[in-house]
Scaffold this motif. Structure first.
Motif, PDB file in Angstrom:
ATOM      1  N   THR A 128      45.474  21.140 -96.277  1.00  0.00           N
ATOM      2  CA  THR A 128      47.010  21.428 -95.699  1.00  0.00           C
ATOM      3  C   THR A 128      47.231  20.094 -94.752  1.00  0.00           C
ATOM      4  O   THR A 128      48.385  19.630 -95.085  1.00  0.00           O
ATOM      5  CB  THR A 128      47.188  22.470 -94.633  1.00  0.00           C
ATOM      6  N   VAL A 129      46.270  19.703 -94.140  1.00  0.00           N
ATOM      7  CA  VAL A 129      46.514  18.393 -93.240  1.00  0.00           C
ATOM      8  C   VAL A 129      46.931  16.965 -94.423  1.00  0.00           C
ATOM      9  O   VAL A 129      47.645  16.428 -93.971  1.00  0.00           O
ATOM     10  CB  VAL A 129      45.594  18.142 -92.156  1.00  0.00           C
ATOM     11  N   LEU A 186      40.459  24.399 -96.726  1.00  0.00           N
ATOM     12  CA  LEU A 186      41.830  24.629 -96.780  1.00  0.00           C
ATOM     13  C   LEU A 186      42.548  24.196 -95.783  1.00  0.00           C
ATOM     14  O   LEU A 186      43.494  23.491 -95.784  1.00  0.00           O
ATOM     15  CB  LEU A 186      42.151  26.303 -96.650  1.00  0.00           C
ATOM     16  N   ASN A 187      42.067  24.008 -94.411  1.00  0.00           N
ATOM     17  CA  ASN A 187      42.717  23.235 -93.370  1.00  0.00           C
ATOM     18  C   ASN A 187      42.856  21.774 -93.716  1.00  0.00           C
ATOM     19  O   ASN A 187      43.954  21.226 -93.372  1.00  0.00           O
ATOM     20  CB  ASN A 187      41.996  23.489 -92.021  1.00  0.00           C
ATOM     21  N   LYS A 188      41.793  21.177 -94.305  1.00  0.00           N
ATOM     22  CA  LYS A 188      41.675  20.080 -94.551  1.00  0.00           C
ATOM     23  C   LYS A 188      42.939  19.685 -95.554  1.00  0.00           C
ATOM     24  O   LYS A 188      43.435  18.690 -95.515  1.00  0.00           O
ATOM     25  CB  LYS A 188      40.371  19.359 -95.215  1.00  0.00           C
ATOM     26  N   LYS A 237      50.219  17.458 -95.772  1.00  0.00           N
ATOM     27  CA  LYS A 237      51.390  17.015 -94.753  1.00  0.00           C
ATOM     28  C   LYS A 237      51.460  15.629 -94.640  1.00  0.00           C
ATOM     29  O   LYS A 237      52.507  15.057 -94.657  1.00  0.00           O
ATOM     30  CB  LYS A 237      51.022  17.770 -93.600  1.00  0.00           C
ATOM     31  N   SER A 282      33.558  30.314 -93.290  1.00  0.00           N
ATOM     32  CA  SER A 282      34.080  29.255 -92.301  1.00  0.00           C
ATOM     33  C   SER A 282      34.109  28.012 -93.145  1.00  0.00           C
ATOM     34  O   SER A 282      35.067  27.106 -92.932  1.00  0.00           O
ATOM     35  CB  SER A 282      32.794  28.969 -91.489  1.00  0.00           C
ATOM     36  N   LYS A 318      35.071  27.730 -96.357  1.00  0.00           N
ATOM     37  CA  LYS A 318      36.654  27.715 -96.951  1.00  0.00           C
ATOM     38  C   LYS A 318      37.498  27.649 -96.167  1.00  0.00           C
ATOM     39  O   LYS A 318      38.581  26.757 -96.437  1.00  0.00           O
ATOM     40  CB  LYS A 318      36.568  29.077 -97.684  1.00  0.00           C
ATOM     41  N   SER A 319      37.611  28.026 -94.732  1.00  0.00           N
ATOM     42  CA  SER A 319      38.974  27.799 -94.048  1.00  0.00           C
ATOM     43  C   SER A 319      38.821  26.446 -93.441  1.00  0.00           C
ATOM     44  O   SER A 319      39.830  25.745 -93.250  1.00  0.00           O
ATOM     45  CB  SER A 319      38.743  28.633 -92.737  1.00  0.00           C
ATOM     46  N   PHE A 320      37.728  25.702 -93.372  1.00  0.00           N
ATOM     47  CA  PHE A 320      37.652  24.332 -93.026  1.00  0.00           C
ATOM     48  C   PHE A 320      38.242  23.479 -94.095  1.00  0.00           C
ATOM     49  O   PHE A 320      39.245  22.448 -93.909  1.00  0.00           O
ATOM     50  CB  PHE A 320      36.458  23.738 -92.850  1.00  0.00           C
TER      51      PHE A 320
END
Length: 209
Positions: free
Chosen positions: A168-169, A164-166, A172, A158, A160-162
């Motif tokens: 990506t954002v 990686l999402n940060k 961008k 969880s 790690k996913s958090f």
């Protein structure tokens, strides 16, 4: 145009690490550490046994050497216990923190905008307890700059996913900001080019008159 300011920052307004609620490592991770210590202690015991068998000097002081070995093993388990209790991690809005230490405490803070890659590692003994190690890599580093062991596998995934999402954002937002800056710079160049032509037009008007 905004007015340039460079006021002194009050130290009282700075964030205090002591106020951050650190999450302790999973209790089963201490068992993993104890298993590793036991294997290392067994290797030391075998080594000492061989020295006692083949070295007469050591054999003459066997009680002393066994006492030293027991003391070293006890010290190893004691320091491991203290190290485990001092370790902790925390996630904030803009960074991740990890605290560790024995005699002194070290707190590592890594902002999300510095993170390049996130990975999970499972050792042989950690896998027995469904535990993982979170490894965080930052810009310019070939090895992990931060590793948090003793995390439950689901929680590690969880986090790690958090992260990686940060990443990506933030990437961008960085691309959009760069695009806007390039557009603004292009508009400024066009405006300066047009402004440079204005005096020539005025001069031509005066000549015609």
């Amino acid at each position: 145009m905004e007015e340039f300011t460079n006021s002194t920052v009050s130290f009282d307004s700075l964030p205090k690490f002591e106020a951050v609620p650190f999450q302790p490592l999973n209790k089963n991770y201490l068992n993993v550490v104890y298993i590793s210590n036991a294997i290392f202690s067994l290797v030391l015991a075998v080594g000492l046994t061989l020295f006692i068998i083949f070295n007469e000097t050591v054999r003459q002081n066997v009680i002393l050497w066994i006492s030293i070995l027991v003391l070293l093993i006890a010290l190893l388990f004691w320091t491991s216990n203290i190290s485990f209790r001092k370790k902790g991690y925390a996630l904030r809005e803009k960074d991740i923190l990890f605290r560790k230490g024995i005699l002194s405490t070290t707190t590592t803070v890594i902002p999300f905008n510095r993170i390049q890659h996130v990975a999970l590692y499972e050792g042989v003994f950690s896998r027995m307890y469904q535990l993982s190690e979170l490894q965080v890599y930052t810009a310019g580093g070939s090895s992990s700059d931060l590793h948090i062991p003793g995390l439950p596998k689901e929680e590690a995934e969880s986090i790690k996913s958090f992260l990686l999402n940060k990443i990506t954002v933030l990437e961008k937002e960085s691309v959009e900001l760069t695009s806007k800056l390039e557009e603004t710079s292009s508009e400024d160049i066009q405006f300066e080019h047009q402004s440079a032509k204005l005096p020539e037009s005025d001069s031509e008007n005066e000549t015609t008159n």
